[in-house]
Design an enzyme around this catalytic site. Structure first.
Site, PDB file in Angstrom:
ATOM      1  N   ASP A  74       0.858  -1.182   0.000  1.00 25.62           N
ATOM      2  CA  ASP A  74       0.000   0.000   0.000  1.00 25.62           C
ATOM      3  C   ASP A  74       0.894   1.231   0.000  1.00 25.62           C
ATOM      4  O   ASP A  74       1.254   1.746   1.057  1.00 25.62           O
ATOM      5  CB  ASP A  74      -0.883   0.028   1.248  1.00 25.62           C
ATOM      6  CG  ASP A  74      -2.239  -0.616   1.041  1.00 25.62           C
ATOM      7  OD1 ASP A  74      -2.920  -0.241   0.070  1.00 25.62           O
ATOM      8  OD2 ASP A  74      -2.620  -1.484   1.852  1.00 25.62           O
ATOM      9  N   ARG A 143      -6.929  10.201   1.086  1.00 26.80           N
ATOM     10  CA  ARG A 143      -6.505   9.165   0.142  1.00 26.80           C
ATOM     11  C   ARG A 143      -7.229   9.345  -1.194  1.00 26.80           C
ATOM     12  O   ARG A 143      -6.747   8.891  -2.234  1.00 26.80           O
ATOM     13  CB  ARG A 143      -6.816   7.777   0.697  1.00 26.80           C
ATOM     14  CG  ARG A 143      -6.132   7.473   2.023  1.00 26.80           C
ATOM     15  CD  ARG A 143      -6.717   6.223   2.670  1.00 26.80           C
ATOM     16  NE  ARG A 143      -6.476   5.049   1.858  1.00 26.80           N
ATOM     17  CZ  ARG A 143      -7.157   3.908   1.984  1.00 26.80           C
ATOM     18  NH1 ARG A 143      -8.149   3.819   2.857  1.00 26.80           N
ATOM     19  NH2 ARG A 143      -6.866   2.882   1.218  1.00 26.80           N
ATOM     20  N   LYS A 173      -9.160   0.953  -6.539  1.00 28.40           N
ATOM     21  CA  LYS A 173      -9.905   0.527  -5.350  1.00 28.40           C
ATOM     22  C   LYS A 173     -10.790   1.679  -4.850  1.00 28.40           C
ATOM     23  O   LYS A 173     -10.501   2.847  -5.151  1.00 28.40           O
ATOM     24  CB  LYS A 173      -8.932   0.068  -4.253  1.00 28.40           C
ATOM     25  CG  LYS A 173      -7.941   1.129  -3.749  1.00 28.40           C
ATOM     26  CD  LYS A 173      -6.950   0.509  -2.785  1.00 28.40           C
ATOM     27  CE  LYS A 173      -6.079   1.570  -2.134  1.00 28.40           C
ATOM     28  NZ  LYS A 173      -5.037   0.983  -1.274  1.00 28.40           N
ATOM     29  N   HIS A 174     -11.885   1.380  -4.172  1.00 25.16           N
ATOM     30  CA  HIS A 174     -12.383   0.092  -3.709  1.00 25.16           C
ATOM     31  C   HIS A 174     -13.714  -0.127  -4.403  1.00 25.16           C
ATOM     32  O   HIS A 174     -14.711   0.521  -4.040  1.00 25.16           O
ATOM     33  CB  HIS A 174     -12.559   0.076  -2.208  1.00 25.16           C
ATOM     34  CG  HIS A 174     -11.334   0.492  -1.446  1.00 25.16           C
ATOM     35  ND1 HIS A 174     -10.970   1.824  -1.283  1.00 25.16           N
ATOM     36  CD2 HIS A 174     -10.369  -0.237  -0.822  1.00 25.16           C
ATOM     37  CE1 HIS A 174      -9.849   1.895  -0.568  1.00 25.16           C
ATOM     38  NE2 HIS A 174      -9.463   0.655  -0.273  1.00 25.16           N
ATOM     39  N   HIS A 186     -12.954  -0.691   8.150  1.00 27.44           N
ATOM     40  CA  HIS A 186     -12.000  -1.452   8.956  1.00 27.44           C
ATOM     41  C   HIS A 186     -12.644  -1.909  10.271  1.00 27.44           C
ATOM     42  O   HIS A 186     -12.262  -2.939  10.826  1.00 27.44           O
ATOM     43  CB  HIS A 186     -10.765  -0.609   9.292  1.00 27.44           C
ATOM     44  CG  HIS A 186      -9.884  -0.353   8.118  1.00 27.44           C
ATOM     45  ND1 HIS A 186     -10.038   0.735   7.306  1.00 27.44           N
ATOM     46  CD2 HIS A 186      -8.834  -1.056   7.618  1.00 27.44           C
ATOM     47  CE1 HIS A 186      -9.126   0.705   6.356  1.00 27.44           C
ATOM     48  NE2 HIS A 186      -8.387  -0.370   6.510  1.00 27.44           N
ATOM     49  N   ASP A 260     -10.391  -6.525  -0.672  1.00 27.63           N
ATOM     50  CA  ASP A 260      -9.741  -5.737   0.367  1.00 27.63           C
ATOM     51  C   ASP A 260      -9.336  -6.714   1.480  1.00 27.63           C
ATOM     52  O   ASP A 260      -9.699  -7.891   1.452  1.00 27.63           O
ATOM     53  CB  ASP A 260     -10.702  -4.663   0.883  1.00 27.63           C
ATOM     54  CG  ASP A 260      -9.978  -3.462   1.473  1.00 27.63           C
ATOM     55  OD1 ASP A 260      -8.763  -3.557   1.733  1.00 27.63           O
ATOM     56  OD2 ASP A 260     -10.625  -2.418   1.678  1.00 27.63           O
TER      57      ASP A 260
END
Length: 519
Positions: A74, A143, A173-174, A186, A260
């Protein structure tokens, strides 16, 4: 036996491995010899320094046999960088969007790709194609390339082109887009209640651009999108309607799909995906399962074998998935390894400085009004840098704004508060600001407890305040627009970004970035 695969078939082909340690362990070496196509390297588990990374990737490629291993990281730049301090420290997607130049995005992508390839890394989990919608979702934040789907699409395509021109496979992504999620996947499940028409007009635009640019991998989101998953309450990672019906059949993606991370709370019913949930992801259209070191990969492979052997329809799906992964590895084998001198080279540091300089945004000026001004010996009040999510390495490479100005002898040492300042922190900041001609106060999350109270306390006591929004630019909407404060957005705290900000604060540079989100 009426089954898709026999018990002897090796399901490690569908697991992208992981391990803890800076050297290749024998268990991982054995799994790679048995068919596991590669690994993801994680900052906290595997990455030490430049020599260590180079040696480790060499071990991985040797263990892979005839074709190169898939070695993924990443390395998005900005908020999420597995290789902070090892490679050139580029600002991230939101900074690129503020600069607003697809050619700059392509050049940064190419430079990042060259450095990764020189270290033996050949897959980057970037770019992020999600549109930024909510200030509360720290799992996305800076991001993203922003909130405008057309602009995000252009920067997505440019980044894919740049990375892959250097021999590093990009990962969009995503999919199909998680920017409208209000929570961080997460830690909890996200349900995105948007229509198919809304996805067509917004979220899917950057992913289509990535496919048109030839992106080699597509990473699935764990968010639930009922409008796309045929009404089933399944994460996109486990939805055949999303990964096969939409992504492959409608959008025409023929590259490798990867989930993911499978230890994220949103993927299943527990803290990580079960074997049956992982098998469901593969049968839905995921070619690779992204494991983490906390997962038992041998047990995962065994659970996959049991699930596939009971499913008579699995054979063609698994055969196609294997073929796509092999095709990716063959593509990776066609590129040379750059000389390692490219890593952290002068040319790339200059490029990082250019990106930082062009990204700093004066919000008032960006919105079309007059703004600006020079500060003389300002006191800097800033919260301690922390990582707000698992997809965050900010604190590993963050630079103090106050320290940078003090080193230039442009300001006294500043005040550092807790990330969520309490009453004592706020009082300390207010005392330091009282009667000062100029104070810089930094916010790193306006929705975080105490940060807005800190800003307001400083604004009440200083003669002139500059508010630096150091992370999510949506924080601007929470500020008091009638305060008269100047507002600057930096989109991160990398070394080059803080230097560029210091140039603006001291009048040595004029900010030229444009706000890449809709407030």
């Amino acid at each position: 036996m009426t089954a898709g695969v026999s018990p002897s078939d090796d399901t490690l082909h569908f697991v992208l491995g992981s391990f803890a340690g800076t050297e290749l362990d024998e268990a991982t070496r054995g799994r790679m010899g048995a068919g596991m196509p590669g690994v993801t390297l994680f900052r906290e588990h595997n990455l030490s320094d430049r020599d260590g990374v180079t040696e480790l990737t060499a071990q991985l490629h040797a263990a892979a046999g005839e074709l190169p291993a898939i070695v993924a990281v990443d390395q998005e730049g900005g908020q999420l960088q597995a290789l902070t301090g090892i490679v050139t420290d580029f600002a991230g997607g939101m900074a690129i969007a503020a600069a607003g130049d697809p050619d700059l995005a392509r050049r940064v992508g190419h430079a990042m790709g060259l450095e990764l390839r020189a270290l033996g890394v050949n897959v980057n989990y970037a770019p992020v194609c999600d549109l930024l919608v909510h200030a509360t979702n720290h799992g996305l934040s800076i991001r993203s390339f922003g909130s405008n789907p057309v602009h995000v699409a252009a920067l997505t395509a440019a980044t894919v082109s740049g990375l892959q021109s250097a021999g590093v496979a990009a990962t969009a992504k995503h999919f199909p887009g998680k920017g409208a999620a209000r929570v961080d996947t997460h830690y909890e499940q996200a349900i995105i209640d948007r229509s198919r028409a809304e996805f067509d007009a917004a979220e899917l635009v950057p992913f289509t651009a990535a496919i048109d640019a030839g992106v080699r991998l597509m990473m699935s989101s764990h968010a639930i999108v009922p409008a796309l998953s045929a009404g089933e309450p399944l994460p996109a990672t486990r939805s055949r309607a999303v990964l096969t019906g939409l992504l492959r059949d409608e959008l025409g993606f023929d590259g490798v799909t990867i989930t993911d991370a499978l230890d994220m709370a949103a993927v299943g019913a527990g803290a990580q995906a079960t074997g049956s949930e992982s098998a469901q992801a593969v049968l839905a259209g995921a070619d690779l399962l992204l494991s983490t070191p906390v997962m038992d990969q041998a047990a995962l492979a065994a659970a996959l074998a049991a699930a596939f052997s009971a499913d008579a329809s699995s054979g063609p799906v698994l055969t196609s998935a294997r073929a796509r992964v092999i095709a990716l590895r063959r593509w990776l084998a066609t590129f040379p390894t750059p000389d390692r001198s490219v890593v952290g080279s002068t040319a790339h540091r200059v490029l990082a400085d250019e990106l930082a300089r062009r990204s700093i945004t004066d919000v008032v000026r960006s919105l079309g009004a007059s703004g600006g001004g020079t500060m003389t010996e300002p006191v800097v009040v800033e919260p301690a840098s922390i990582n707000l999510t698992k997809a965050d390495t900010t604190s590993d490479g963050a630079v103090s704004i106050g320290s940078e100005l003090a080193a230039r002898e442009c300001a006294p040492e500043g005040v550092i508060t807790a990330h969520s300042p309490d009453a004592d922190d706020i009082e300390r900041a207010a005392l330091a600001a009282r009667g000062r001609d100029a104070v810089v106060v930094v916010t790193a999350g306006a929705t975080e407890p105490g940060q807005l109270d800190l800003v307001r306390a400083v604004e009440r006591r200083a003669r002139h305040t500059t508010v630096v929004v150091a992370r999510n630019p949506l924080d601007v909407a929470y500020l008091d627009s009638s305060s008269g404060s100047r507002v600057l957005c930096t989109y991160g705290l990398t070394e080059s970004t803080v230097r560029a900000l210091a140039d603006v604060l001291t009048g040595a540079a004029t900010p030229s970035g444009t706000l890449p989100v809709q407030l």
